[in-house]
Write a protein that holds these residues in place. Structure first.
Motif, PDB file in Angstrom:
ATOM      1  N   MET A 119       0.747  -1.283   0.378  1.00  0.00           N
ATOM      2  CA  MET A 119       0.029  -0.267  -0.140  1.00  0.00           C
ATOM      3  C   MET A 119       0.859   1.252  -0.886  1.00  0.00           C
ATOM      4  O   MET A 119       1.584   2.021   0.776  1.00  0.00           O
ATOM      5  N   LEU A 120       0.058   1.794  -0.581  1.00  0.00           N
ATOM      6  CA  LEU A 120       1.320   3.782  -0.563  1.00  0.00           C
ATOM      7  C   LEU A 120       0.950   4.823  -0.030  1.00  0.00           C
ATOM      8  O   LEU A 120      -0.145   4.788  -0.377  1.00  0.00           O
ATOM      9  N   ASP A 145       0.053   8.885   0.182  1.00  0.00           N
ATOM     10  CA  ASP A 145      -0.862   9.481  -0.053  1.00  0.00           C
ATOM     11  C   ASP A 145      -1.079  10.800   0.304  1.00  0.00           C
ATOM     12  O   ASP A 145      -1.217  10.433   1.661  1.00  0.00           O
ATOM     13  N   ASP A 146      -1.204  12.078   0.156  1.00  0.00           N
ATOM     14  CA  ASP A 146      -1.774  12.823   1.139  1.00  0.00           C
ATOM     15  C   ASP A 146      -3.246  12.957   1.159  1.00  0.00           C
ATOM     16  O   ASP A 146      -3.781  13.721   2.065  1.00  0.00           O
ATOM     17  N   THR A 152      -5.722  10.163   1.089  1.00  0.00           N
ATOM     18  CA  THR A 152      -6.799   9.192   1.984  1.00  0.00           C
ATOM     19  C   THR A 152      -6.911   9.708   2.964  1.00  0.00           C
ATOM     20  O   THR A 152      -5.733   9.466   3.847  1.00  0.00           O
ATOM     21  N   PRO A 153      -8.484   9.671   3.645  1.00  0.00           N
ATOM     22  CA  PRO A 153      -8.882   9.208   4.800  1.00  0.00           C
ATOM     23  C   PRO A 153      -7.847   8.521   5.592  1.00  0.00           C
ATOM     24  O   PRO A 153      -7.924   7.378   5.161  1.00  0.00           O
ATOM     25  N   VAL A 177      -8.466   4.370   4.791  1.00  0.00           N
ATOM     26  CA  VAL A 177      -6.960   3.169   4.899  1.00  0.00           C
ATOM     27  C   VAL A 177      -7.998   2.076   6.031  1.00  0.00           C
ATOM     28  O   VAL A 177      -6.935   0.617   5.364  1.00  0.00           O
ATOM     29  N   MET A 206      -1.345   1.033   8.619  1.00  0.00           N
ATOM     30  CA  MET A 206      -1.637   2.263   8.339  1.00  0.00           C
ATOM     31  C   MET A 206      -0.500   3.978   8.360  1.00  0.00           C
ATOM     32  O   MET A 206      -0.378   4.735   7.763  1.00  0.00           O
TER      33      MET A 206
END
Ligand code: TYC
Length: 102
Positions: A28-29, A31-32, A34-35, A39, A58
């Protein structure tokens, strides 16, 4: 295959037929956008993690940029990646996952 052909005297080496299936990590990557709670929800519902495990993964991804959600056969891993990305898309989040051979 027989190890020894008695009629010809030719020795034919048998080779074990079973191979361990290749296993693939689902990554899993970060990002700025996604809450965090989304996740965690994905990790619980799609990857079978407990709330505590999901939270740890997470936070690891959030801090380090990438983390392992699970290890599966190719077919299962590919399906998990597609399901996670599709589910994030449906909820308008840019969350990304990918596969990596172990
Ligand atoms: N970085 C995100 C945030 O601050 C949280 C996040 C964590 C996003 C893990 C993606 O794979 C991810 N809301």
């Amino acid at each position: 295959r027989n190890d020894n052909d008695t009629s010809t005297g030719i020795v034919v080496k048998s080779k074990p037929k079973t191979k361990k299936p290749a296993m693939y990590k689902v990554l899993m990557l970060n990002d700025d956008y996604t809450p965090m709670e989304f996740v965690v929800h994905v990790l619980e519902s799609l990857f079978g993690k407990t709330r505590d495990e999901a939270t740890r993964i997470m936070l690891h991804v959030h801090q380090r940029g990438v983390g392992v959600c699970g290890v599966y056969s190719y077919e299962v891993a590919e399906t998990k990646v597609t399901q996670a990305i599709d589910y994030a898309r449906q909820n308008e989040h840019p969350l990304q996952c990918t596969l990596e051979k172990e």
